[in-house]
Scaffold this motif. Structure first.
Motif, PDB file in Angstrom:
ATOM      1  N   THR A   1      -5.074   2.279   7.791  1.00 45.24           N
ATOM      2  CA  THR A   1      -4.334   1.027   7.763  1.00 45.24           C
ATOM      3  C   THR A   1      -5.127  -0.018   8.547  1.00 45.24           C
ATOM      4  OG1 THR A   1      -2.122   0.048   8.058  1.00 45.24           O
ATOM      5  CG2 THR A   1      -2.954   1.445   9.858  1.00 45.24           C
ATOM      6  N   GLY A   2      -4.532  -1.157   8.785  1.00 50.91           N
ATOM      7  CA  GLY A   2      -5.209  -2.212   9.544  1.00 50.91           C
ATOM      8  C   GLY A   2      -4.475  -2.490  10.839  1.00 50.91           C
ATOM      9  N   GLY A   3      -4.957  -3.467  11.569  1.00 51.81           N
ATOM     10  CA  GLY A   3      -4.319  -3.869  12.809  1.00 51.81           C
ATOM     11  C   GLY A   3      -5.089  -3.427  14.044  1.00 51.81           C
ATOM     12  N   ARG A   4      -4.577  -3.884  15.190  1.00 53.64           N
ATOM     13  CA  ARG A   4      -5.310  -3.707  16.447  1.00 53.64           C
ATOM     14  C   ARG A   4      -5.324  -2.262  16.933  1.00 53.64           C
ATOM     15  NH1 ARG A   4      -1.502  -8.028  19.127  1.00 53.64           N
ATOM     16  NH2 ARG A   4      -0.182  -6.843  17.684  1.00 53.64           N
ATOM     17  N   ILE A   5      -4.171  -1.607  16.930  1.00 45.67           N
ATOM     18  CA  ILE A   5      -4.159  -0.236  17.479  1.00 45.67           C
ATOM     19  C   ILE A   5      -4.901   0.702  16.523  1.00 45.67           C
ATOM     20  CG2 ILE A   5      -1.935   0.470  16.491  1.00 45.67           C
ATOM     21  CD1 ILE A   5      -3.331   1.351  20.012  1.00 45.67           C
TER      22      ILE A   5
ATOM     23  N   ARG B   1      -5.719  -6.565   2.877  1.00 46.89           N
ATOM     24  CA  ARG B   1      -5.562  -8.008   2.702  1.00 46.89           C
ATOM     25  C   ARG B   1      -6.395  -8.416   1.492  1.00 46.89           C
ATOM     26  NH1 ARG B   1      -6.138  -8.697   8.484  1.00 46.89           N
ATOM     27  NH2 ARG B   1      -4.449  -7.555   9.517  1.00 46.89           N
TER      28      ARG B   1
ATOM     29  N   ARG C   1      -1.578  -9.572  -0.379  1.00 44.53           N
ATOM     30  CA  ARG C   1      -2.057  -8.237  -0.011  1.00 44.53           C
ATOM     31  C   ARG C   1      -1.791  -7.259  -1.139  1.00 44.53           C
ATOM     32  NH1 ARG C   1      -1.120  -7.034   5.783  1.00 44.53           N
ATOM     33  NH2 ARG C   1      -1.496  -8.920   6.989  1.00 44.53           N
TER      34      ARG C   1
ATOM     35  N   ASN D   1      -9.014  -5.018   6.043  1.00 43.09           N
ATOM     36  CA  ASN D   1      -8.863  -3.752   6.771  1.00 43.09           C
ATOM     37  C   ASN D   1     -10.084  -2.864   6.567  1.00 43.09           C
ATOM     38  OD1 ASN D   1      -6.345  -4.587   7.644  1.00 43.09           O
ATOM     39  ND2 ASN D   1      -5.263  -3.573   5.964  1.00 43.09           N
TER      40      ASN D   1
ATOM     41  N   GLY E   1       0.241   1.310  11.263  1.00 43.00           N
ATOM     42  CA  GLY E   1       0.666   0.540  12.414  1.00 43.00           C
ATOM     43  C   GLY E   1       2.109   0.102  12.143  1.00 43.00           C
ATOM     44  N   VAL E   2       2.721  -0.505  13.135  1.00 43.45           N
ATOM     45  CA  VAL E   2       4.109  -0.967  12.987  1.00 43.45           C
ATOM     46  C   VAL E   2       4.180  -2.418  13.452  1.00 43.45           C
ATOM     47  CG1 VAL E   2       6.544  -0.579  13.613  1.00 43.45           C
ATOM     48  CG2 VAL E   2       4.981   1.367  13.423  1.00 43.45           C
ATOM     49  N   GLY E   3       4.678  -3.273  12.591  1.00 37.57           N
ATOM     50  CA  GLY E   3       4.804  -4.685  12.987  1.00 37.57           C
ATOM     51  C   GLY E   3       6.012  -4.924  13.873  1.00 37.57           C
TER      52      GLY E   3
ATOM     53  N   HIS F   1       7.571  -3.825   9.855  1.00 35.34           N
ATOM     54  CA  HIS F   1       6.793  -3.553   8.642  1.00 35.34           C
ATOM     55  C   HIS F   1       5.785  -2.441   8.903  1.00 35.34           C
ATOM     56  CE1 HIS F   1       3.665  -6.451  10.246  1.00 35.34           C
ATOM     57  NE2 HIS F   1       2.872  -5.555   9.701  1.00 35.34           N
ATOM     58  N   VAL F   2       5.448  -1.742   7.832  1.00 35.98           N
ATOM     59  CA  VAL F   2       4.361  -0.759   7.842  1.00 35.98           C
ATOM     60  C   VAL F   2       3.492  -1.035   6.618  1.00 35.98           C
ATOM     61  CG1 VAL F   2       5.576   1.066   9.120  1.00 35.98           C
ATOM     62  CG2 VAL F   2       5.805   0.927   6.640  1.00 35.98           C
TER      63      VAL F   2
ATOM     64  N   LYS G   1       6.786  -4.161  20.256  1.00 37.01           N
ATOM     65  CA  LYS G   1       7.139  -3.219  19.182  1.00 37.01           C
ATOM     66  C   LYS G   1       8.380  -2.400  19.519  1.00 37.01           C
ATOM     67  CE  LYS G   1       3.399  -4.555  17.189  1.00 37.01           C
ATOM     68  NZ  LYS G   1       2.313  -3.700  16.697  1.00 37.01           N
TER      69      LYS G   1
ATOM     70  N   ASP H   1      -2.974  -0.150   2.832  1.00 34.07           N
ATOM     71  CA  ASP H   1      -2.809  -1.544   2.429  1.00 34.07           C
ATOM     72  C   ASP H   1      -4.093  -2.312   2.723  1.00 34.07           C
ATOM     73  OD1 ASP H   1      -2.447  -1.595   5.289  1.00 34.07           O
ATOM     74  OD2 ASP H   1      -1.492  -3.546   5.090  1.00 34.07           O
TER      75      ASP H   1
ATOM     76  N   LYS I   1       3.025 -11.935   7.551  1.00 30.52           N
ATOM     77  CA  LYS I   1       1.854 -11.761   8.423  1.00 30.52           C
ATOM     78  C   LYS I   1       0.622 -12.198   7.636  1.00 30.52           C
ATOM     79  CE  LYS I   1      -0.903  -8.482  11.096  1.00 30.52           C
ATOM     80  NZ  LYS I   1      -1.083  -7.078  11.558  1.00 30.52           N
TER      81      LYS I   1
HETATM   82  O1  LIG Z   1      -2.803  -5.398   7.378  1.00 28.36           O
HETATM   83  C1  LIG Z   1      -2.265  -5.189   8.460  1.00 28.36           C
HETATM   84  O2  LIG Z   1      -2.162  -6.019   9.349  1.00 28.36           O
HETATM   85  C2  LIG Z   1      -1.738  -3.811   8.768  1.00 28.36           C
HETATM   86  O3  LIG Z   1      -1.792  -2.994   7.743  1.00 28.36           O
HETATM   87  C3  LIG Z   1      -0.381  -3.915   9.388  1.00 28.36           C
HETATM   88  O4  LIG Z   1       0.587  -3.083   8.788  1.00 28.36           O
HETATM   89  C4  LIG Z   1      -0.562  -3.519  10.841  1.00 28.36           C
HETATM   90  O5  LIG Z   1      -0.841  -2.115  10.915  1.00 28.36           O
HETATM   91  C5  LIG Z   1       0.669  -3.844  11.648  1.00 28.36           C
HETATM   92  O6  LIG Z   1       0.947  -5.219  11.500  1.00 28.36           O
HETATM   93  C6  LIG Z   1       0.445  -3.524  13.141  1.00 28.36           C
HETATM   94  O7  LIG Z   1      -0.653  -4.263  13.580  1.00 28.36           O
HETATM   95  P1  LIG Z   1      -1.045  -4.251  15.166  1.00 28.36           P
HETATM   96  O8  LIG Z   1      -1.346  -2.807  15.497  1.00 28.36           O
HETATM   97  O9  LIG Z   1      -2.248  -5.153  15.258  1.00 28.36           O
HETATM   98  O10 LIG Z   1       0.158  -4.776  15.904  1.00 28.36           O
END
Ligand SMILES: O=C(O)[C@H](O)[C@@H](O)[C@H](O)[C@H](O)COP(=O)(O)O
Length: 256
Positions: free
Chosen positions: A42-46, A76, A186, A86, A150-152, A156-157, A209, A74, A181
């Protein structure tokens, strides 16, 4: 129904290290059992922090990366190589540092790819790619050993957002417009496709979160809180830092 289990770690760095260690072991176990392993990123910081931590683990070299299949939950919908994709982030953090078989790395289509600037066509194309790799007896998706999410803050996931039309799309991969977001367009696996994975790991760090995590584990509805609709076939694992776990019922948490 697999009951969710929760692991809590002191801070985001330790969480990323712990998830990285779990991922390496999961890939090794899958290869010991099946001769290969598959992971959905997936994407995101963590998530990026986890990928970097895997890249820094000496044990990463115990994985036969040539027999790892990499998919995405997923993406972008941006041109190939865009820093916000991602795929770009995963390649920079890990994928380009390990000897993967390029034929086994399956990024979701870019907006300048063969499907052109049409996210619906891109989603349909990825669904075809999944189906082409599907295991016997399952028409739509291959075996996913572990699917990472990740979890928004809104719960959202992947790119499944609350109260979004994507919930009513019964296809395996959906095009998402109007993402709250950025960027707005996407492609994403839908929740039923996410839930075909053997194990689904939901990874979250930070106090912002805690509300979504607590509501998901308290049984919120999946349309209002998509993370609540996530359920792996054999395991649903929440991997949190202490701040994100603030609202987790004590009966569910195993504090590290
Ligand atoms: O495309 C994305 O941004 C991710 O797929 C999205 O689902 C991400 O995993 C969550 O928003 C958590 O992101 P953070 O870990 O950065 O809070």
């Amino acid at each position: 129904m697999t009951e969710a289990s929760v692991a809590v770690h002191a801070d985001p760095d330790l969480l990323a290290q712990a998830v990285a260690a779990r991922l390496v072991v999961k890939l090794l176990d899958a290869q010991a059992e099946r001769g290969q392993a598959s992971v959905v990123l997936t994407g995101g910081r963590i998530a990026a922090a986890v990928y970097r931590a895997v890249g820094q683990l000496p044990a990463r070299d115990a994985v036969d990366w040539s027999r790892v299949d990499v998919w995405w939950g997923d993406e972008r919908f941006l041109p190939a190589g865009d820093l916000e994709r991602n795929e770009t982030q995963a390649r920079a953090a890990l994928l380009d540092t390990v000897p993967l078989d390029p034929a086994r790395v399956h990024p979701m289509p870019a907006s300048d790819g063969p499907a052109g600037d049409d996210p619906e066509a891109a989603a349909a194309g990825y669904a075809r790619e999944l189906a082409a790799a599907a295991r016997p007896g399952n028409a739509i998706v291959p075996h996913f050993d572990v699917l990472m999410l990740g979890v928004g803050e809104d719960g959202h996931v992947a790119s499944v957002f609350p109260e979004h039309p994507v919930h009513h799309d019964n296809r395996p991969v959906s095009a998402v417009r109007g993402s709250p977001k950025p960027p707005p367009v996407r492609t994403t696996l839908t929740l039923p496709t996410i839930n075909t994975a053997e194990e689904v790991w939901l990874i979250a760090a930070g106090a912002d979160k805690a509300r979504a995590v607590g509501m998901a584990l308290a049984g919120a509805g999946p349309v209002q809180l998509p993370a609540a609709g996530v359920q792996g076939v054999s395991r649903t694992l929440w991997l949190l830092d202490r701040a994100a776990a603030a609202n987790v019922p004590p009966r569910l948490r195993s504090l590290r």
